[in-house]
Design a protein around this motif. Structure first.
Motif, PDB file in Angstrom:
ATOM      1  N   PRO A 194      89.022 -32.568 -23.948  1.00  0.00           N
ATOM      2  CA  PRO A 194      88.392 -32.710 -25.268  1.00  0.00           C
ATOM      3  C   PRO A 194      86.925 -33.067 -25.113  1.00  0.00           C
ATOM      4  CG  PRO A 194      89.731 -34.637 -24.744  1.00  0.00           C
ATOM      5  CD  PRO A 194      90.013 -33.621 -23.668  1.00  0.00           C
ATOM      6  N   ASN A 195      86.150 -32.803 -26.153  1.00  0.00           N
ATOM      7  CA  ASN A 195      84.738 -33.174 -26.102  1.00  0.00           C
ATOM      8  C   ASN A 195      84.578 -34.676 -25.883  1.00  0.00           C
ATOM      9  OD1 ASN A 195      83.814 -30.576 -26.481  1.00  0.00           O
ATOM     10  ND2 ASN A 195      83.598 -30.782 -28.697  1.00  0.00           N
ATOM     11  N   GLY A 196      85.449 -35.464 -26.525  1.00  0.00           N
ATOM     12  CA  GLY A 196      85.372 -36.907 -26.374  1.00  0.00           C
ATOM     13  C   GLY A 196      86.672 -37.558 -26.786  1.00  0.00           C
ATOM     14  N   THR A 197      86.870 -38.786 -26.359  1.00  0.00           N
ATOM     15  CA  THR A 197      88.030 -39.563 -26.779  1.00  0.00           C
ATOM     16  C   THR A 197      87.579 -40.990 -27.086  1.00  0.00           C
ATOM     17  OG1 THR A 197      88.623 -40.315 -24.540  1.00  0.00           O
ATOM     18  CG2 THR A 197      89.566 -38.220 -25.287  1.00  0.00           C
ATOM     19  N   TYR A 198      88.444 -41.711 -27.803  1.00  0.00           N
ATOM     20  CA  TYR A 198      88.117 -43.086 -28.192  1.00  0.00           C
ATOM     21  C   TYR A 198      89.344 -43.970 -28.027  1.00  0.00           C
ATOM     22  CZ  TYR A 198      87.709 -47.101 -31.308  1.00  0.00           C
ATOM     23  OH  TYR A 198      87.721 -48.376 -31.823  1.00  0.00           O
ATOM     24  N   CYS A 199      89.127 -45.177 -27.522  1.00  0.00           N
ATOM     25  CA  CYS A 199      90.149 -46.218 -27.576  1.00  0.00           C
ATOM     26  C   CYS A 199      89.429 -47.559 -27.603  1.00  0.00           C
ATOM     27  CB  CYS A 199      91.123 -46.135 -26.394  1.00  0.00           C
ATOM     28  SG  CYS A 199      90.409 -46.602 -24.807  1.00  0.00           S
ATOM     29  N   ARG A 200      90.148 -48.592 -28.035  1.00  0.00           N
ATOM     30  CA  ARG A 200      89.561 -49.930 -28.079  1.00  0.00           C
ATOM     31  C   ARG A 200      90.535 -50.893 -27.429  1.00  0.00           C
ATOM     32  NH1 ARG A 200      88.858 -53.952 -32.381  1.00  0.00           N
ATOM     33  NH2 ARG A 200      89.951 -52.545 -33.803  1.00  0.00           N
ATOM     34  N   TYR A 201      89.996 -51.721 -26.545  1.00  0.00           N
ATOM     35  CA  TYR A 201      90.829 -52.666 -25.802  1.00  0.00           C
ATOM     36  C   TYR A 201      90.104 -53.989 -25.720  1.00  0.00           C
ATOM     37  CZ  TYR A 201      93.460 -54.759 -21.938  1.00  0.00           C
ATOM     38  OH  TYR A 201      94.208 -55.610 -21.158  1.00  0.00           O
ATOM     39  N   GLU A 202      90.790 -55.047 -26.188  1.00  0.00           N
ATOM     40  CA  GLU A 202      90.251 -56.401 -26.164  1.00  0.00           C
ATOM     41  C   GLU A 202      88.849 -56.462 -26.783  1.00  0.00           C
ATOM     42  OE1 GLU A 202      90.560 -57.861 -22.173  1.00  0.00           O
ATOM     43  OE2 GLU A 202      92.728 -58.230 -22.351  1.00  0.00           O
ATOM     44  N   GLY A 203      88.721 -55.793 -27.930  1.00  0.00           N
ATOM     45  CA  GLY A 203      87.490 -55.864 -28.701  1.00  0.00           C
ATOM     46  C   GLY A 203      86.363 -54.964 -28.238  1.00  0.00           C
ATOM     47  N   SER A 246      84.995 -41.685 -24.041  1.00  0.00           N
ATOM     48  CA  SER A 246      84.852 -40.731 -22.939  1.00  0.00           C
ATOM     49  C   SER A 246      84.173 -39.460 -23.445  1.00  0.00           C
ATOM     50  CB  SER A 246      86.214 -40.399 -22.329  1.00  0.00           C
ATOM     51  OG  SER A 246      86.912 -39.458 -23.131  1.00  0.00           O
ATOM     52  N   PHE A 247      83.609 -38.716 -22.514  1.00  0.00           N
ATOM     53  CA  PHE A 247      82.943 -37.461 -22.876  1.00  0.00           C
ATOM     54  C   PHE A 247      83.176 -36.438 -21.778  1.00  0.00           C
ATOM     55  CE2 PHE A 247      79.966 -39.686 -20.217  1.00  0.00           C
ATOM     56  CZ  PHE A 247      79.325 -38.696 -19.473  1.00  0.00           C
ATOM     57  N   ASN A 248      83.220 -35.189 -22.189  1.00  0.00           N
ATOM     58  CA  ASN A 248      83.338 -34.077 -21.256  1.00  0.00           C
ATOM     59  C   ASN A 248      81.980 -33.858 -20.586  1.00  0.00           C
ATOM     60  OD1 ASN A 248      83.537 -31.495 -20.040  1.00  0.00           O
ATOM     61  ND2 ASN A 248      85.069 -30.847 -21.538  1.00  0.00           N
ATOM     62  N   PRO A 249      81.887 -33.935 -19.246  1.00  0.00           N
ATOM     63  CA  PRO A 249      80.586 -33.781 -18.584  1.00  0.00           C
ATOM     64  C   PRO A 249      79.874 -32.477 -18.898  1.00  0.00           C
ATOM     65  CG  PRO A 249      82.228 -34.613 -17.047  1.00  0.00           C
ATOM     66  CD  PRO A 249      82.970 -34.224 -18.302  1.00  0.00           C
ATOM     67  N   ALA A 273      76.964 -34.783 -31.749  1.00  0.00           N
ATOM     68  CA  ALA A 273      78.057 -34.691 -32.715  1.00  0.00           C
ATOM     69  C   ALA A 273      79.315 -35.376 -32.191  1.00  0.00           C
ATOM     70  CB  ALA A 273      78.342 -33.224 -33.041  1.00  0.00           C
ATOM     71  N   THR A 274      79.596 -35.232 -30.892  1.00  0.00           N
ATOM     72  CA  THR A 274      80.774 -35.859 -30.291  1.00  0.00           C
ATOM     73  C   THR A 274      80.670 -37.375 -30.331  1.00  0.00           C
ATOM     74  OG1 THR A 274      81.191 -33.969 -28.833  1.00  0.00           O
ATOM     75  CG2 THR A 274      82.090 -36.100 -28.150  1.00  0.00           C
ATOM     76  N   PHE A 275      79.537 -37.902 -29.925  1.00  0.00           N
ATOM     77  CA  PHE A 275      79.365 -39.358 -29.943  1.00  0.00           C
ATOM     78  C   PHE A 275      79.437 -39.904 -31.374  1.00  0.00           C
ATOM     79  CE2 PHE A 275      76.731 -39.169 -25.779  1.00  0.00           C
ATOM     80  CZ  PHE A 275      77.893 -39.195 -25.028  1.00  0.00           C
ATOM     81  N   ALA A 276      78.869 -39.179 -32.332  1.00  0.00           N
ATOM     82  CA  ALA A 276      78.928 -39.626 -33.730  1.00  0.00           C
ATOM     83  C   ALA A 276      80.371 -39.676 -34.212  1.00  0.00           C
ATOM     84  CB  ALA A 276      78.092 -38.707 -34.607  1.00  0.00           C
ATOM     85  N   HIS A 277      81.165 -38.681 -33.841  1.00  0.00           N
ATOM     86  CA  HIS A 277      82.575 -38.647 -34.239  1.00  0.00           C
ATOM     87  C   HIS A 277      83.332 -39.835 -33.648  1.00  0.00           C
ATOM     88  CE1 HIS A 277      86.437 -36.657 -35.311  1.00  0.00           C
ATOM     89  NE2 HIS A 277      86.859 -37.232 -34.193  1.00  0.00           N
TER      90      HIS A 277
END
Length: 269
Positions: A104-113, A118-121, A132-136
């Protein structure tokens, strides 16, 4: 004289209702001065993204910091993590791997605040797509623990997050990169390739961008300079539909922010 022709709307009433309710959802928790005073329409210019970059890796890191700052989330704890590179689908002259898996272009997770994005190189070579990916993904960070779900429930969160990226000021990047169809050549082969980013279509994102401009008092003519030529006419049609839709902007603007207690951290500091 009767008119036998009626303007066809860009978006259906159902799609407009989803965007209206999503904007109201966002303004309820992140509106007020944060939206109407501090949020800017981010442009693909040196004023927003200074171009003195020494390497692709530095470009990614610097762009992320700039996107986070423009989103008003500059002090929010966040780590940027590169994904594994995709396999090369070109294995020889005129030979391509069909339906090869892509990260994927990017992924998101949150751990301990702390958020981990992540981003596709491969995006290092596509500045607009990485913005656009970082904004999403920052849109995920902004909204992931609100006390009420987006319109239609959390199953619509990805669609609402596309709109959140526009709400944060990145609508030009989202719309311009939603779909790309271009020719390529590498010396051994040539052809055409397409790429999709995000969850909403380019037309839906143009409509969201036009809503943003109306809410912020930004003239559409000042925006079209930065929209892909193939999308300019559609953006102006979106603007016209919004203007013709009685009560749409007034209804969205009627929303008052409940408080700042739902912010994980202060914004625009």
């Amino acid at each position: 004289m009767f008119s036998f022709f009626k303007r066809k709307p860009v978006l259906s009433d159902e799609d407009v209702a989803f965007q209206r309710e999503t904007y109201k959802w966002l303004l309820k928790y992140f509106g007020g001065k944060d939206f109407y005073t501090h949020t800017q329409l981010v442009l693909p210019t040196d004023a927003f993204f200074p171009s003195h970059i020494a390497s692709p890796d530095e470009a990614v890191t610097t762009t992320f910091l700039q996107v986070r700052q423009h989103a008003g989330m500059g002090i929010w704890p966040c780590a940027l993590v590169p994904q594994e590179a995709d396999d090369d689908t070109h294995v020889g002259p005129c030979l391509l791997i069909q339906q090869a898996p892509h990260s994927p272009n990017g992924t998101y997770c949150r751990y301990e605040g702390k958020a981990y994005i992540s981003f596709n190189p491969e995006l290092a070579n596509h500045p607009a797509r990485i913005v656009a990916t970082f904004a999403h993904e920052l849109g995920h960070y902004l909204t992931d623990d609100l006390p009420e779900p987006p319109p239609g429930g959390w199953e619509n969160w990805e669609f609402a997050t596309d709109l959140t990226a526009v709400f944060l000021g990145f609508g030009i990047f989202s719309a311009n990169t939603a779909f790309n169809f271009q020719q390529y050549a590498n010396g051994e082969s040539q052809g055409w390739r397409s790429q999709r980013s995000g969850y909403l279509s380019d037309v839906e994102l143009l409509f969201a961008l036009a809503l943003f401009c109306q809410l912020k008092g930004i003239r559409p003519e000042s925006v079209t300079t930065y929209i892909k030529p193939s999308l300019k006419s559609m953006f102006l049609k979106c603007h016209k539909q919004i203007v013709r839709t009685e009560g749409l902007i007034a209804d969205i603007r009627s929303v008052s922010r409940v408080s700042q207690s739902h912010d994980k951290h202060p914004r625009f500091e």
